[in-house]
Motif scaffolding. Sequence first.
Motif, PDB file in Angstrom:
ATOM      1  N   ASP A 286       0.921  -1.023   0.192  1.00  0.00           N
ATOM      2  CA  ASP A 286       0.011   0.034  -0.347  1.00  0.00           C
ATOM      3  C   ASP A 286       0.787   1.423   0.302  1.00  0.00           C
ATOM      4  O   ASP A 286       2.009   1.187   0.609  1.00  0.00           O
ATOM      5  CB  ASP A 286      -1.079   0.368   1.311  1.00  0.00           C
ATOM      6  CG  ASP A 286      -2.178  -1.171   1.169  1.00  0.00           C
ATOM      7  OD1 ASP A 286      -2.200  -1.789   0.322  1.00  0.00           O
ATOM      8  OD2 ASP A 286      -2.884  -1.087   2.155  1.00  0.00           O
ATOM      9  N   VAL A 298      -2.749   2.947  -3.343  1.00  0.00           N
ATOM     10  CA  VAL A 298      -3.271   1.229  -2.882  1.00  0.00           C
ATOM     11  C   VAL A 298      -3.675   1.166  -1.101  1.00  0.00           C
ATOM     12  O   VAL A 298      -2.792   1.659  -0.905  1.00  0.00           O
ATOM     13  CB  VAL A 298      -1.483   0.886  -3.658  1.00  0.00           C
ATOM     14  CG1 VAL A 298      -2.528  -0.948  -3.386  1.00  0.00           C
ATOM     15  CG2 VAL A 298      -1.332   0.818  -4.339  1.00  0.00           C
ATOM     16  N   ILE A 299      -4.868   0.881  -1.309  1.00  0.00           N
ATOM     17  CA  ILE A 299      -5.048   0.401   0.276  1.00  0.00           C
ATOM     18  C   ILE A 299      -5.415  -0.379  -0.230  1.00  0.00           C
ATOM     19  O   ILE A 299      -6.217  -1.596  -1.256  1.00  0.00           O
ATOM     20  CB  ILE A 299      -6.482   1.425   0.276  1.00  0.00           C
ATOM     21  CG1 ILE A 299      -6.335   2.773   0.425  1.00  0.00           C
ATOM     22  CG2 ILE A 299      -6.723   1.220   1.600  1.00  0.00           C
ATOM     23  CD1 ILE A 299      -6.814   3.533   0.688  1.00  0.00           C
ATOM     24  N   ASP A 300      -5.220  -2.194   0.580  1.00  0.00           N
ATOM     25  CA  ASP A 300      -5.629  -3.440   1.363  1.00  0.00           C
ATOM     26  C   ASP A 300      -5.210  -3.769  -0.739  1.00  0.00           C
ATOM     27  O   ASP A 300      -6.144  -4.773  -0.756  1.00  0.00           O
ATOM     28  CB  ASP A 300      -7.118  -3.313   1.177  1.00  0.00           C
ATOM     29  CG  ASP A 300      -7.586  -2.974   2.489  1.00  0.00           C
ATOM     30  OD1 ASP A 300      -6.358  -3.142   3.326  1.00  0.00           O
ATOM     31  OD2 ASP A 300      -8.504  -2.702   2.938  1.00  0.00           O
TER      32      ASP A 300
END
Length: 388
Positions: A286, A298-300
Amino acid sequence: MNKTILHHVQVMLQDRIVPSATVWISEGKIEKIDTGDHPVLNDGYKLVDGSGHLLVPGMIDVHIHGANGFNMMDGTEGSIQEVSRACALTGCTSFLATSVSSTIEDLLEMIRSVKRVIGHEVGAKIAGIHLEGPYLNPKRKGMQNEKYLRHPELNEMKAIFQEAGSLIKMVTLAPELPGGMDLISFLKEQEVVIAVAHSDATYEEAKEAFAAGASHVTHCFNGMRPIHHRDPGLIVAAFEENHVSLQAIVDNVHLHPAIIRLMHRLKGPEGMVLITDALQAMGMGDGSYVFGGHHVTVIDGIARLKDGTLASSTVTMNEALRLTVDTGISLIDAVRMAATTPANILKLDHIGTIAAGLDADLVLLDEKFQVQWTMIEGRILLAPDDEK
């Protein structure tokens, strides 16, 4: 002499898995495959124990933009090499260096970088270049930067080919744009794979494009007119054409498992290709990145623009293989979609399957689809754990 015996491996052949086999390799080629428990004589050969793991053909990613913090549009040899390295460590032995829509100057610099690297790759081999854009429809732009999108321009494409030559293996475009059909005619003459995406083509327009020479759909269902029962669009047109193959981003984000199974049921493994469509966040985790002129978060593991639009993926080829099997598709079919079918589409008859006489581009996977090592032309590269 470069001679290796791989023993105590399960071997993925085209139509079955051999539970106990030995693979003989000489000078970068597969010599023979012995099945069953036979004594292994290592006369002049290096002996490698596969520990009972699964040996599959090296996977081929026809659509990847970056990895490990590097974007192939950076215009540097180093960026291309880092993607080559990352591909190899995740089970991919060949790839198409893929562009995003940009200025002509940036695209030509990316092509020059690829030309300088090809033949000297530190990891996965460059099988050519995939131009994704810039001749895409702003209405279905997805993460493509609208300021770089334009109508197909034949003279510009000829200049691109003058720089890249036969390195261009695939071009993604929107055929409904003015000049789109003329460009398809030109690309057909160049014998490249003509792909459709970021397109608002109607069913009829897509049918015309497929009749004229288009034969592939980039990241199917994403960046295109959706299916409607009175407006079927290009997806249904592609489903109906036997010669048209489909890319699938299998990452539990871009496609629902039921859609993946539908694509497989309609096209079979010979008409479906697993891709990553990865940006430079692949392998990084992330964070914030700049890709295609956009700020991407970018998350998860999910990459999005500020407005929530998906911006490529972070999946790797070995993960895509595992997730495909998780949908209920057989491992044999999943491997064909990751290796054999892309090789066939690109007319790479020396790779894509495990058979005598072909290049020893191989990947050893454990039961969780983790890469134990990757072999390219008979040479075992560093395994992921060795990088730590």
